[in-house]
Design an enzyme around this catalytic site. Sequence first.
Site, mmCIF file in Angstrom:
data_model
loop_
_atom_site.group_PDB
_atom_site.id
_atom_site.type_symbol
_atom_site.label_atom_id
_atom_site.label_comp_id
_atom_site.label_asym_id
_atom_site.label_seq_id
_atom_site.Cartn_x
_atom_site.Cartn_y
_atom_site.Cartn_z
ATOM 1 N N GLU A 5 17.847 -11.445 34.588
ATOM 2 C CA GLU A 5 16.541 -11.023 34.042
ATOM 3 C C GLU A 5 16.761 -10.429 32.640
ATOM 4 O OE1 GLU A 5 15.296 -7.271 35.739
ATOM 5 O OE2 GLU A 5 13.177 -7.737 35.510
ATOM 6 N N ASN A 23 7.319 -10.725 31.950
ATOM 7 C CA ASN A 23 8.753 -10.749 32.254
ATOM 8 C C ASN A 23 9.000 -12.141 32.851
ATOM 9 O OD1 ASN A 23 11.338 -10.340 33.253
ATOM 10 N ND2 ASN A 23 10.928 -8.232 33.868
ATOM 11 N N LYS A 66 7.093 -12.803 36.276
ATOM 12 C CA LYS A 66 7.296 -11.816 37.352
ATOM 13 C C LYS A 66 5.969 -11.340 37.957
ATOM 14 C CE LYS A 66 10.176 -7.626 37.975
ATOM 15 N NZ LYS A 66 11.130 -6.759 37.234
ATOM 16 N N GLU A 117 8.311 -0.644 33.099
ATOM 17 C CA GLU A 117 7.950 -2.077 33.149
ATOM 18 C C GLU A 117 6.443 -2.268 33.254
ATOM 19 O OE1 GLU A 117 10.015 -5.327 35.123
ATOM 20 O OE2 GLU A 117 11.366 -3.832 35.930
ATOM 21 N N CYS A 158 13.990 -9.998 39.887
ATOM 22 C CA CYS A 158 14.393 -8.639 40.252
ATOM 23 C C CYS A 158 13.580 -8.020 41.390
ATOM 24 C CB CYS A 158 14.401 -7.733 39.021
ATOM 25 S SG CYS A 158 15.307 -6.207 39.366
ATOM 26 N N ASN A 169 17.926 -6.568 36.930
ATOM 27 C CA ASN A 169 18.487 -5.367 36.285
ATOM 28 C C ASN A 169 18.115 -4.216 37.206
ATOM 29 O OD1 ASN A 169 19.103 -5.594 32.979
ATOM 30 N ND2 ASN A 169 17.696 -7.148 33.729
HETATM 31 N N1 CDT Z 1 14.022 -4.838 36.923
HETATM 32 C C1 CDT Z 1 13.595 -4.399 38.127
HETATM 33 O O1 CDT Z 1 12.640 -4.918 38.667
HETATM 34 N N2 CDT Z 1 14.278 -3.357 38.666
HETATM 35 C C2 CDT Z 1 13.882 -2.705 39.877
HETATM 36 C C3 CDT Z 1 14.324 -1.288 39.816
HETATM 37 C C4 CDT Z 1 13.708 -0.452 40.852
HETATM 38 S S1 CDT Z 1 12.173 0.185 40.424
HETATM 39 C C5 CDT Z 1 12.498 1.386 39.282
HETATM 40 C C6 CDT Z 1 14.474 -3.352 41.126
HETATM 41 O O2 CDT Z 1 13.720 -3.603 42.065
HETATM 42 O O3 CDT Z 1 15.679 -3.557 41.190
#
Ligand code: CDT
Length: 304
Positions: free
Chosen positions: A44, A104, A121, A140, A166, A191
Amino acid sequence: MINVGAAQLGPIQKEDDRVSVVKRLIDLLHQAKSAKCELVVFPELALTTFFPRWFVENISEADHWYETEMPSAVTLPLFDEAKRLGIGFCLGYAELTPNGERFNTQILVERDGSVVAKYRKVHIPGHATHEPDRPFQHAERYYFTPSLEGFGVWKAFGGRLGMMICNDRRWPESYRVMGLQGVEMILCGYNTPMHYVPDPSQDALQGFHNALVMQSGAYQNGTFVVGVAKGGIEEGVLGLCDSSIIAPSGEILAKTSTFQDELVHAVCDLDWCKQYKETLFDFDKYRRPEVYGRITGQRGSVLD
Ligand code: CDT
């Protein structure tokens, strides 16, 4: 049969320009060629640092993190080299559309360099306003609009491929919507900060939860899942790695072991999906949509 590579990235710092990142992606493509991969999955937001960790009052100050065209002059060498090597790829990036929408996004590019699919996304995590008490932001919901296009499945690489990004991987609905379209391989970049600010008790479980959701989603839908991280210490924030290629049995076939750029691969026989799709998870025979109305009929829990 797809020989797929999970092309994990170590950190991309704020000062790292796209030219240097594209060089790293091309280096991973060369490793993939040596491993005879036909398809390589990048993470991502693979062209920049994970910029939602900073808040800016005026969102246009963040425009430089987004792509307005794909390929662009800077990313064209990646497309050209992939085509020359005969390798397809999946790439995540921040997209700014001509009418100013911010997504995204992840694209799937065929071995001839053509873009066969674009996914935006759906599940956008984090917060939409500045939360100064956090050690770092996860804004985000400020930087990206959740897509209404949903989860598609595309015929490519001799199979039925889907994409998610993600946080989507934590939601069973993501896999199921693709499962209901016969998906055979789901490609997912991520990420994931190791520190989850709202509930730090989850920090030690990040690796477990990552494997739990992707292995379950693969098994319950009889599909391969390729989960690929950008991790390591990026701008002082440690990100999970553990990029994995998961079989329809739920077993992990390949997994990275570093916090750096690293390629792992697996030869995936898509017929393996049938063993699950036509037996225990024969949807047509065993699913009971008539009692699943709440899944699409409501968003939050309703306590009677
Ligand atoms: N990039 C992304 O979606 N990261 C989220 C982080 C947790 S929510 C702060 C994930 O689900 O891994």
